[in-house]
Design a protein around this motif. Structure first.
Motif, PDB file in Angstrom:
ATOM      1  N   THR A 121      65.282  -3.637  12.793  1.00 52.58           N
ATOM      2  CA  THR A 121      64.350  -3.180  11.759  1.00 52.58           C
ATOM      3  C   THR A 121      65.063  -2.885  10.449  1.00 52.58           C
ATOM      4  O   THR A 121      64.588  -3.248   9.374  1.00 52.58           O
ATOM      5  CB  THR A 121      63.607  -1.912  12.234  1.00 52.58           C
ATOM      6  OG1 THR A 121      62.919  -2.209  13.449  1.00 52.58           O
ATOM      7  CG2 THR A 121      62.610  -1.444  11.192  1.00 52.58           C
ATOM      8  N   ALA A 122      66.222  -2.236  10.524  1.00 51.17           N
ATOM      9  CA  ALA A 122      66.960  -1.891   9.304  1.00 51.17           C
ATOM     10  C   ALA A 122      67.354  -3.145   8.530  1.00 51.17           C
ATOM     11  O   ALA A 122      67.408  -3.134   7.297  1.00 51.17           O
ATOM     12  CB  ALA A 122      68.209  -1.092   9.665  1.00 51.17           C
ATOM     13  N   VAL A 159      75.476  -5.539  19.038  1.00 53.33           N
ATOM     14  CA  VAL A 159      74.439  -4.964  18.178  1.00 53.33           C
ATOM     15  C   VAL A 159      74.089  -5.879  17.009  1.00 53.33           C
ATOM     16  O   VAL A 159      72.988  -5.798  16.457  1.00 53.33           O
ATOM     17  CB  VAL A 159      74.849  -3.572  17.648  1.00 53.33           C
ATOM     18  CG1 VAL A 159      75.089  -2.612  18.797  1.00 53.33           C
ATOM     19  CG2 VAL A 159      76.066  -3.648  16.738  1.00 53.33           C
ATOM     20  N   MET A 160      75.002  -6.761  16.634  1.00 55.38           N
ATOM     21  CA  MET A 160      74.702  -7.675  15.530  1.00 55.38           C
ATOM     22  C   MET A 160      73.592  -8.651  15.905  1.00 55.38           C
ATOM     23  O   MET A 160      72.998  -9.283  15.029  1.00 55.38           O
ATOM     24  CB  MET A 160      75.958  -8.432  15.115  1.00 55.38           C
ATOM     25  CG  MET A 160      76.944  -7.587  14.316  1.00 55.38           C
ATOM     26  SD  MET A 160      76.288  -7.027  12.719  1.00 55.38           S
ATOM     27  CE  MET A 160      76.553  -8.503  11.737  1.00 55.38           C
ATOM     28  N   LEU A 161      73.295  -8.772  17.191  1.00 54.09           N
ATOM     29  CA  LEU A 161      72.153  -9.589  17.604  1.00 54.09           C
ATOM     30  C   LEU A 161      70.861  -9.011  17.034  1.00 54.09           C
ATOM     31  O   LEU A 161      69.916  -9.746  16.746  1.00 54.09           O
ATOM     32  CB  LEU A 161      72.075  -9.656  19.133  1.00 54.09           C
ATOM     33  CG  LEU A 161      73.204 -10.413  19.836  1.00 54.09           C
ATOM     34  CD1 LEU A 161      73.050 -10.292  21.351  1.00 54.09           C
ATOM     35  CD2 LEU A 161      73.209 -11.880  19.420  1.00 54.09           C
ATOM     36  N   GLY A 162      70.824  -7.693  16.876  1.00 52.30           N
ATOM     37  CA  GLY A 162      69.664  -7.069  16.249  1.00 52.30           C
ATOM     38  C   GLY A 162      69.513  -7.495  14.805  1.00 52.30           C
ATOM     39  O   GLY A 162      68.399  -7.755  14.328  1.00 52.30           O
ATOM     40  N   LEU A 163      70.631  -7.606  14.090  1.00 54.83           N
ATOM     41  CA  LEU A 163      70.584  -8.040  12.697  1.00 54.83           C
ATOM     42  C   LEU A 163      70.184  -9.513  12.614  1.00 54.83           C
ATOM     43  O   LEU A 163      69.439  -9.914  11.712  1.00 54.83           O
ATOM     44  CB  LEU A 163      71.945  -7.821  12.031  1.00 54.83           C
ATOM     45  CG  LEU A 163      71.979  -8.091  10.524  1.00 54.83           C
ATOM     46  CD1 LEU A 163      71.062  -7.132   9.784  1.00 54.83           C
ATOM     47  CD2 LEU A 163      73.405  -7.958   9.992  1.00 54.83           C
ATOM     48  N   ALA A 168      66.169 -13.512  11.138  1.00 60.09           N
ATOM     49  CA  ALA A 168      65.247 -14.565  11.564  1.00 60.09           C
ATOM     50  C   ALA A 168      63.815 -14.208  11.175  1.00 60.09           C
ATOM     51  O   ALA A 168      63.032 -15.071  10.755  1.00 60.09           O
ATOM     52  CB  ALA A 168      65.350 -14.761  13.074  1.00 60.09           C
ATOM     53  N   LYS A 169      63.442 -12.925  11.294  1.00 59.42           N
ATOM     54  CA  LYS A 169      62.108 -12.488  10.880  1.00 59.42           C
ATOM     55  C   LYS A 169      61.888 -12.771   9.399  1.00 59.42           C
ATOM     56  O   LYS A 169      60.839 -13.274   8.998  1.00 59.42           O
ATOM     57  CB  LYS A 169      61.942 -10.984  11.131  1.00 59.42           C
ATOM     58  CG  LYS A 169      61.833 -10.571  12.580  1.00 59.42           C
ATOM     59  CD  LYS A 169      61.713  -9.054  12.659  1.00 59.42           C
ATOM     60  CE  LYS A 169      61.720  -8.557  14.086  1.00 59.42           C
ATOM     61  NZ  LYS A 169      61.687  -7.070  14.152  1.00 59.42           N
TER      62      LYS A 169
END
Length: 284
Positions: free
Chosen positions: A160-161, A190-194, A199-200
């Protein structure tokens, strides 16, 4: 974020080269005032109007400006004068780093509350927060669930960030290069979250570009009000050229380059098979 009722400082501060390099008692006073401020919170990042900062430090605003610059040069403190936002550098590399999942979640919610501007000072704070939490997660005993849960929480936070604070990646990578040698595996995780956040944003940008391209192309077909006046006056020959230039001839703004469109008598295979043409054919 919640206001602090007490401040914690590592006693090793007095042995810090950066702190010992401060030759002025005023500079040291300003640094301690930032920690003890009535506005300070648990993220080390908070709004601090210059007038209040100077008043609590017991100095003039001119003296404050000089000291803040010296503290910034020493990488002890950062102050964004435009938004009057203060960040205590190294906050999450110290005793102030959250030591349990609940505190990590509370801090993460603070960053995403919408109360902070999307400026570089906030991106640096987020990068410190992420790397600090990963380092703290390693301190749990082997087999403990607490460390992996914190890593999972940080990954979700970045998803989200990364959308709210765009261009976050360079700040995370810089913090990792400086202080992340021991958390390389967790950092990749955690970089998978970024990556998900990026991608969003790309999908959203693609949708906007597709919609704009369809709107322009539909205007060319119908001669509707979607086209600027000068394009409405184009004859049917030019309109046919626009139809044959869908995919490769769109500019960065989503408009069609008429000069480029006229270079080819027929569309390329890649053009005919592009997502845009397929969408147009499906909506026909």
């Amino acid at each position: 974020m919640a206001r602090k009722k007490f401040a914690m400082l590592n006693v090793s501060l007095l042995n810090s080269a950066a702190f010992r390099g401060l030759r002025s008692c005023t500079d040291r006073n300003v640094y301690f005032t930032a920690h003890l401020s009535s506005q300070a919170d648990y993220s080390g990042l908070f709004r601090y109007p210059r007038s209040l900062f100077a008043s609590e430090a017991g100095i003039t605003e001119e003296q404050l400006q000089v000291s803040v610059q010296r503290l910034n040069d020493a990488q002890l403190l950062e102050y964004d004068s435009e938004v009057e936002l203060l960040r205590i550098s190294g906050w999450f590399r110290s005793i102030n780093c959250p030591d349990n999942l609940s505190r990590v979640q509370n801090l993460a919610q603070g960053y995403l509350s919408g109360e902070l501007p999307t400026t570089d000072i906030c991106r640096r704070s987020i990068a410190e927060f992420v790397l600090g939490c990963l380092a703290r997660a390693q301190r749990f005993k082997a087999g403990s669930e607490h460390g992996p849960k914190i890593v999972d929480e940080i990954r979700a936070f970045l998803a989200t960030a990364g959308v709210v604070f765009r261009n976050l990646r360079p700040f995370l990578e810089e913090e990792f290069r400086e202080y992340g040698a021991s958390v390389s595996r967790e950092f990749e995780d955690v970089m998978l979250g970024l990556v998900e956040a990026e991608a969003k944003m790309q999908r959203a940008a693609d949708r906007v570009q597709m919609q704009e391209a369809i709107r322009v192309a539909a205007g060319c077909d119908q001669g509707g009000d979607t086209l600027p006046p000068q394009e409405k006056r184009e004859d049917s020959k030019n309109t046919k050229k626009y139809k044959m230039a869908f995919a490769d001839d769109f500019t960065a703004t989503g408009e069609i380059d008429g000069n480029q469109a006229g270079k080819s008598a027929r569309p390329l295979a890649a053009t005919l098979n592009s997502p845009l043409v397929r969408a147009l054919r499906a909506s026909a």
